[in-house]
Structure formats: C-alpha cells, structure tokens
Write an enzyme that holds these catalytic residues in place. Structure first.
Site, PDB file in Angstrom:
ATOM      1  N   GLY A  17       0.828  -1.209   0.000  1.00  0.00           N
ATOM      2  CA  GLY A  17       0.000   0.000   0.000  1.00  0.00           C
ATOM      3  C   GLY A  17       0.862   1.259   0.000  1.00  0.00           C
ATOM      4  O   GLY A  17       0.590   2.220  -0.732  1.00  0.00           O
ATOM      5  N   SER A 108      -2.416 -13.831  -4.042  1.00  0.00           N
ATOM      6  CA  SER A 108      -1.076 -14.371  -3.788  1.00  0.00           C
ATOM      7  C   SER A 108      -0.891 -15.735  -4.442  1.00  0.00           C
ATOM      8  O   SER A 108      -1.841 -16.516  -4.548  1.00  0.00           O
ATOM      9  CB  SER A 108      -0.922 -14.495  -2.273  1.00  0.00           C
ATOM     10  OG  SER A 108       0.078 -15.418  -1.967  1.00  0.00           O
ATOM     11  N   SER A 109       0.358 -16.038  -4.792  1.00  0.00           N
ATOM     12  CA  SER A 109       0.666 -17.341  -5.388  1.00  0.00           C
ATOM     13  C   SER A 109       0.424 -18.480  -4.393  1.00  0.00           C
ATOM     14  O   SER A 109       0.384 -19.645  -4.789  1.00  0.00           O
ATOM     15  CB  SER A 109       2.116 -17.369  -5.889  1.00  0.00           C
ATOM     16  OG  SER A 109       2.999 -17.090  -4.836  1.00  0.00           O
ATOM     17  N   CYS A 110       0.223 -18.135  -3.101  1.00  0.00           N
ATOM     18  CA  CYS A 110      -0.138 -19.167  -2.101  1.00  0.00           C
ATOM     19  C   CYS A 110      -1.500 -19.787  -2.413  1.00  0.00           C
ATOM     20  O   CYS A 110      -1.847 -20.820  -1.846  1.00  0.00           O
ATOM     21  CB  CYS A 110      -0.251 -18.547  -0.704  1.00  0.00           C
ATOM     22  SG  CYS A 110       1.286 -17.935  -0.078  1.00  0.00           S
ATOM     23  N   TYR A 137      -4.979 -18.751   4.762  1.00  0.00           N
ATOM     24  CA  TYR A 137      -4.681 -17.588   3.914  1.00  0.00           C
ATOM     25  C   TYR A 137      -5.044 -17.914   2.461  1.00  0.00           C
ATOM     26  O   TYR A 137      -5.672 -17.108   1.770  1.00  0.00           O
ATOM     27  CB  TYR A 137      -3.190 -17.275   4.058  1.00  0.00           C
ATOM     28  CG  TYR A 137      -2.674 -16.126   3.229  1.00  0.00           C
ATOM     29  CD1 TYR A 137      -3.024 -14.813   3.516  1.00  0.00           C
ATOM     30  CD2 TYR A 137      -1.782 -16.355   2.175  1.00  0.00           C
ATOM     31  CE1 TYR A 137      -2.512 -13.755   2.767  1.00  0.00           C
ATOM     32  CE2 TYR A 137      -1.268 -15.302   1.429  1.00  0.00           C
ATOM     33  CZ  TYR A 137      -1.636 -14.011   1.726  1.00  0.00           C
ATOM     34  OH  TYR A 137      -1.124 -12.960   0.974  1.00  0.00           O
ATOM     35  N   LYS A 141      -7.858 -16.050   0.130  1.00  0.00           N
ATOM     36  CA  LYS A 141      -7.509 -15.378  -1.137  1.00  0.00           C
ATOM     37  C   LYS A 141      -8.336 -15.951  -2.293  1.00  0.00           C
ATOM     38  O   LYS A 141      -8.807 -15.203  -3.162  1.00  0.00           O
ATOM     39  CB  LYS A 141      -6.008 -15.540  -1.422  1.00  0.00           C
ATOM     40  CG  LYS A 141      -5.138 -14.694  -0.513  1.00  0.00           C
ATOM     41  CD  LYS A 141      -5.215 -13.232  -0.926  1.00  0.00           C
ATOM     42  CE  LYS A 141      -4.729 -12.295   0.132  1.00  0.00           C
ATOM     43  NZ  LYS A 141      -5.030 -10.899  -0.125  1.00  0.00           N
ATOM     44  N   HIS A 180       8.394 -12.562   6.284  1.00  0.00           N
ATOM     45  CA  HIS A 180       8.579 -13.481   5.161  1.00  0.00           C
ATOM     46  C   HIS A 180      10.071 -13.811   5.024  1.00  0.00           C
ATOM     47  O   HIS A 180      10.913 -13.230   5.697  1.00  0.00           O
ATOM     48  CB  HIS A 180       8.064 -12.839   3.865  1.00  0.00           C
ATOM     49  CG  HIS A 180       6.571 -12.796   3.779  1.00  0.00           C
ATOM     50  ND1 HIS A 180       5.862 -11.635   3.800  1.00  0.00           N
ATOM     51  CD2 HIS A 180       5.657 -13.790   3.668  1.00  0.00           C
ATOM     52  CE1 HIS A 180       4.573 -11.900   3.702  1.00  0.00           C
ATOM     53  NE2 HIS A 180       4.419 -13.204   3.623  1.00  0.00           N
TER      54      HIS A 180
HETATM   55  N1  NAP Z   1       3.859  -9.543   1.130  1.00  0.00           N
HETATM   56  C1  NAP Z   1       3.808 -10.498   0.226  1.00  0.00           C
HETATM   57  O1  NAP Z   1       4.776 -11.261   0.026  1.00  0.00           O
HETATM   58  C2  NAP Z   1       2.581 -10.657  -0.643  1.00  0.00           C
HETATM   59  C3  NAP Z   1       2.620 -11.575  -1.706  1.00  0.00           C
HETATM   60  C4  NAP Z   1       1.506 -11.708  -2.535  1.00  0.00           C
HETATM   61  C5  NAP Z   1       0.373 -10.958  -2.292  1.00  0.00           C
HETATM   62  N2  NAP Z   1       0.352 -10.099  -1.242  1.00  0.00           N
HETATM   63  C6  NAP Z   1      -0.875  -9.338  -0.996  1.00  0.00           C
HETATM   64  O2  NAP Z   1      -0.584  -7.961  -1.104  1.00  0.00           O
HETATM   65  C7  NAP Z   1      -1.427  -7.230  -0.212  1.00  0.00           C
HETATM   66  C8  NAP Z   1      -0.578  -6.314   0.645  1.00  0.00           C
HETATM   67  O3  NAP Z   1       0.322  -7.076   1.417  1.00  0.00           O
HETATM   68  P1  NAP Z   1       1.477  -6.385   2.285  1.00  0.00           P
HETATM   69  O4  NAP Z   1       2.636  -7.319   2.285  1.00  0.00           O
HETATM   70  O5  NAP Z   1       1.640  -4.970   1.863  1.00  0.00           O
HETATM   71  O6  NAP Z   1       0.835  -6.450   3.734  1.00  0.00           O
HETATM   72  P2  NAP Z   1       1.259  -5.599   5.041  1.00  0.00           P
HETATM   73  O7  NAP Z   1       2.551  -4.907   4.852  1.00  0.00           O
HETATM   74  O8  NAP Z   1       1.120  -6.537   6.202  1.00  0.00           O
HETATM   75  O9  NAP Z   1       0.129  -4.500   5.125  1.00  0.00           O
HETATM   76  C9  NAP Z   1      -1.189  -4.860   5.310  1.00  0.00           C
HETATM   77  C10 NAP Z   1      -2.022  -3.647   5.646  1.00  0.00           C
HETATM   78  O10 NAP Z   1      -3.346  -4.128   5.925  1.00  0.00           O
HETATM   79  C11 NAP Z   1      -3.884  -3.295   6.886  1.00  0.00           C
HETATM   80  N3  NAP Z   1      -4.836  -4.051   7.744  1.00  0.00           N
HETATM   81  C12 NAP Z   1      -4.623  -5.215   8.388  1.00  0.00           C
HETATM   82  N4  NAP Z   1      -5.698  -5.549   9.122  1.00  0.00           N
HETATM   83  C13 NAP Z   1      -6.605  -4.536   8.944  1.00  0.00           C
HETATM   84  C14 NAP Z   1      -7.908  -4.283   9.444  1.00  0.00           C
HETATM   85  N5  NAP Z   1      -8.510  -5.138  10.301  1.00  0.00           N
HETATM   86  N6  NAP Z   1      -8.531  -3.157   9.039  1.00  0.00           N
HETATM   87  C15 NAP Z   1      -7.934  -2.293   8.193  1.00  0.00           C
HETATM   88  N7  NAP Z   1      -6.712  -2.478   7.667  1.00  0.00           N
HETATM   89  C16 NAP Z   1      -6.056  -3.588   8.051  1.00  0.00           C
HETATM   90  C17 NAP Z   1      -2.767  -2.778   7.770  1.00  0.00           C
HETATM   91  O11 NAP Z   1      -3.112  -1.460   8.126  1.00  0.00           O
HETATM   92  P3  NAP Z   1      -2.461  -0.635   9.372  1.00  0.00           P
HETATM   93  O12 NAP Z   1      -1.008  -0.465   9.018  1.00  0.00           O
HETATM   94  O13 NAP Z   1      -3.183   0.655   9.368  1.00  0.00           O
HETATM   95  O14 NAP Z   1      -2.654  -1.457  10.596  1.00  0.00           O
HETATM   96  C18 NAP Z   1      -1.546  -2.875   6.860  1.00  0.00           C
HETATM   97  O15 NAP Z   1      -1.096  -1.606   6.473  1.00  0.00           O
HETATM   98  C19 NAP Z   1      -2.228  -8.275   0.563  1.00  0.00           C
HETATM   99  O16 NAP Z   1      -3.481  -8.450  -0.026  1.00  0.00           O
HETATM  100  C20 NAP Z   1      -1.419  -9.532   0.403  1.00  0.00           C
HETATM  101  O17 NAP Z   1      -2.224 -10.682   0.506  1.00  0.00           O
HETATM  102  C21 NAP Z   1       1.429  -9.913  -0.410  1.00  0.00           C
END
Ligand code: NAP
Length: 319
Positions: A17, A108-110, A137, A141, A180
């Site tokens: 984000g 996600s690829s998961c 998870y 997804k 991770h």
């Molecule tokens: N990281 C990876 O390797 C990866 C791989 C493939 C796909 N993705 C997908 O990419 C997307 C982003 O992942 P990311 O790695 O950026 O995750 P992240 O860094 O953990 O960030 C997730 C965000 O979700 C928000 N969040 C969590 N619980 C919440 C709730 N109850 N209400 C409102 N907001 C909430 C948090 O907000 P606050 O900071 O305000 O608490 C946080 O900023 C996800 O959909 C994930 O499944 C990630």
C-alpha cells in the site's frame, strides 16, 4: 484513472500500500483516500459501509490483509482466515453497493494447489488442495477472487484480481515472529555479522523454490493494470523466474558480507516445494517488472540497515 480521481488505498501503511501511494503521488494523483486500521477496522461491516457512503471512492486498491510468513501462518490460522475473509468481503460488497468504478484485489501465489504443475497458470487455481501450512490464507484469497467473479456475473462490476509471488522491499516487516523469508534472512544474517556469530541457521532444507517481486514493481503493476483488466479477470504478475531458498540465502550472505557459514535446519517445514507463476497472460498486456532480484535485495538491505534502530525500538515498545 485521472489525476483527480478519488482513489482509496486500503492498507496504505503496508509494504505494498505504501508503495502504491508513493507511485500515485509521483504521478500527480491528488485525491487519495486512506484510513489506518485504527481509524477504520475493515472487519466491521457497518463501519466499512459508512465509510464508502461518505467517501464514494471511484477506484479501490485493496492491499489490506492479514499477511505473514510460514511460522505466523502455522501459529495463527484462525486469524488469517477470519481477518481476511471479513475485510475483503466487506470492502468488495461496499464497493459494489456504492458503485466503485474499478477495484483491484491483490492475491497471492499461495492460492495455488500445493502440488501445482509449474509454472502455475491461472486456470490451475482450485485444481488441488492448498499447502497445509498456509491453508487459511490460501482459502481466503481464493474466496476473494471467486467473490469478485461472482459479483461480475451477477452485477457486472469492473473488479479484478492480480496474483503476485512473494513481495519484498524497503518498508517490509522484519519482525522474526511474522516476517517473510527475505526480511527474515536479511535480519538473521545481518545480526550474525554484527554479533560475530559463527553460523546462521536457516529454516528448512533450502530446496524449496520461490519467485520474488520487488515492491516498486508490484505498485507499478497495480497502477498499470487498474485501467486495463476486465471485470472478473484473474491474472498472474511476476517475473516468471524462481530461485531456491539456498541460493537466495547465499546471495543475501554475499550482499551483507557475512563471512561465516549457513546451516539449513531440515526439521522445519519447507512449505510448497515450488512456486513460480506462468506470466504468458501478463505478457499479452505488455507489462514487465524492471528491478532484478539482486538490485532489489541491495535496496532492501540498505533500507533495513538505515532503519535498524527504529525497527528494534518499535519491537521493544510492543514487548
Ligand atoms: N507480502 C507479500 O509477500 C505478498 C505476496 C503476494 C500478495 N500479497 C498481498 O498484497 C497485499 C498487501 O500485502 P502487504 O505485504 O503490503 O501487507 P502488510 O505490509 O502486512 O500491510 C497490510 C495492511 O493491511 C492493513 N490491515 C490489516 N488488518 C486490517 C484491518 N482489520 N482493518 C484495516 N486495515 C487492516 C494494515 O493497516 P495498518 O497499518 O493501518 O494497521 C496494513 O497496512 C495483501 O493483499 C497480500 O495478501 C502480499
């Protein structure tokens, strides 16, 4: 999307984000809507609907989720299930109800089956059982992508999903309890170097193969595809190459300049044996990532070292 379009970035403080925000701002977008999880808990349906009714976002980047590494997934399956299902269901439904023009769901690829043929094509989703260590998870997804397909069929919405491989980069989560593999290895090996540790233990055999995408490439893909994908579409976005965890660990060791040994702990689970996306569908859209793995790792390591004191201080505050 126009520069003055009203754009809601759910999860704007997260790894992905925050990169989407940086890129949208750099492109001159000036009508961005954001809420922290404290300001708006996306698990609360009534609050989500009130927010959409008030803000009426035209575009939604849904990058909020409960995300974590293999250990966090093993220990907290209920949280991964409950939080993700509720957040995504509430946002997708509210976006339909308040006529969001386009919504992008980050998947996600998961989500692919544990023993999926490689590289993984979009049509292999649901062809087998998910990897048990991240079943909650994965199922959440899959439910998000299928929910969007259902809303397209019934309501003709322009909502779609992109499936990403492992994402890494500056701003990642370096907490050993939930990180991770890349941030986990960077931290372990860096701390071993400064503490002059004789050996670093790496979880798993090192044989599992993974694909990685730098977070700025992820943000670029999200913005590029927002105006291009069709309602209900599911598309892989990655670089279509993988690397073993062993090769990755040695690459990180080289970047950090740690002179001692790595030892692979074969008692720990590896997760899926291989995860590599088929990107032929993505290639038809003429998008490709720009940052090679080594450059991305150097940028991530530099960020980590520059923020090491803050990261440690925040963890101490929480304890
Ligand atoms: N990281 C990876 O390797 C990866 C791989 C493939 C796909 N993705 C997908 O990419 C997307 C982003 O992942 P990311 O790695 O950026 O995750 P992240 O860094 O953990 O960030 C997730 C965000 O979700 C928000 N969040 C969590 N619980 C919440 C709730 N109850 N209400 C409102 N907001 C909430 C948090 O907000 P606050 O900071 O305000 O608490 C946080 O900023 C996800 O959909 C994930 O499944 C990630």
């Amino acid at each position: 999307m126009q520069k003055n379009s009203k754009i809601y970035i759910a999860g704007h403080r997260g790894l992905v984000g925050s990169a989407i925000i940086r890129k949208l701002k750099a492109e001159g977008c000036n009508n961005l809507v954001m809420r922290t999880s404290k300001e708006l808990d996306l698990r609360r349906q009534a609050d989500v609907e009130t927010f959409f009714e008030k803000e009426i976002p035209e575009y939604v980047f849904f990058s909020a989720a409960k995300v974590g590494g293999i250990q966090a997934n093993i220990i907290n399956p209920a949280t991964f299930f409950y939080d993700n299902i509720l957040m995504q269901s509430n946002v997708i439904h509210a976006a339909y109800k308040y006529k969001t023009k386009r919504l992008l769901f980050l998947s996600s690829s998961c989500s692919y089956p544990r023993l999926c043929p490689q590289p993984m094509k979009e049509e292999y989703l649901l062809d087998g059982k998910p990897e048990p260590t991240n079943e909650s998870y994965a199922i959440a997804k899959i439910a998000g992508m299928k929910m969007i397909e259902a809303y397209k069929k019934q309501y003709n919405v322009s909502f779609f999903s992109i499936i990403f491989p492992n994402i890494y980069g500056p701003g990642d989560n370096f907490n050993p309890k939930s990180s991770h593999v890349i941030p986990a290895l960077i931290r372990k090996i860096y701390e071993a170097k400064i503490n002059e540790q004789r050996v670093v233990e790496v979880l798993g055999t090192g044989n599992a193969r993974r694909e990685f995408l730098f977070v700025d490439d992820v943000a670029d893909a999200c913005i590029y595809f927002m105006d291009k994908l069709k309602g209900g579409e599911i598309i892989n976005a990655g670089d279509g190459k993988d690397i073993s965890i062993k090769e990755l660990a040695y690459l990180i060791k080289e970047i950090i300049g740690y002179g001692n040994d790595l030892r692979f702990n074969t008692d720990k689970l590896d997760g899926m044996p291989q995860k590599m996306l088929d990107v032929s569908h993505m290639n038809e859209y003429a998008w490709a990532p720009k940052i090679p793995l080594k450059n991305g790792l150097i940028a991530t390591f530099d960020w980590f070292v520059g923020n090491y004191k803050d990261i440690a201080a925040k963890e101490n505050d929480k304890n």
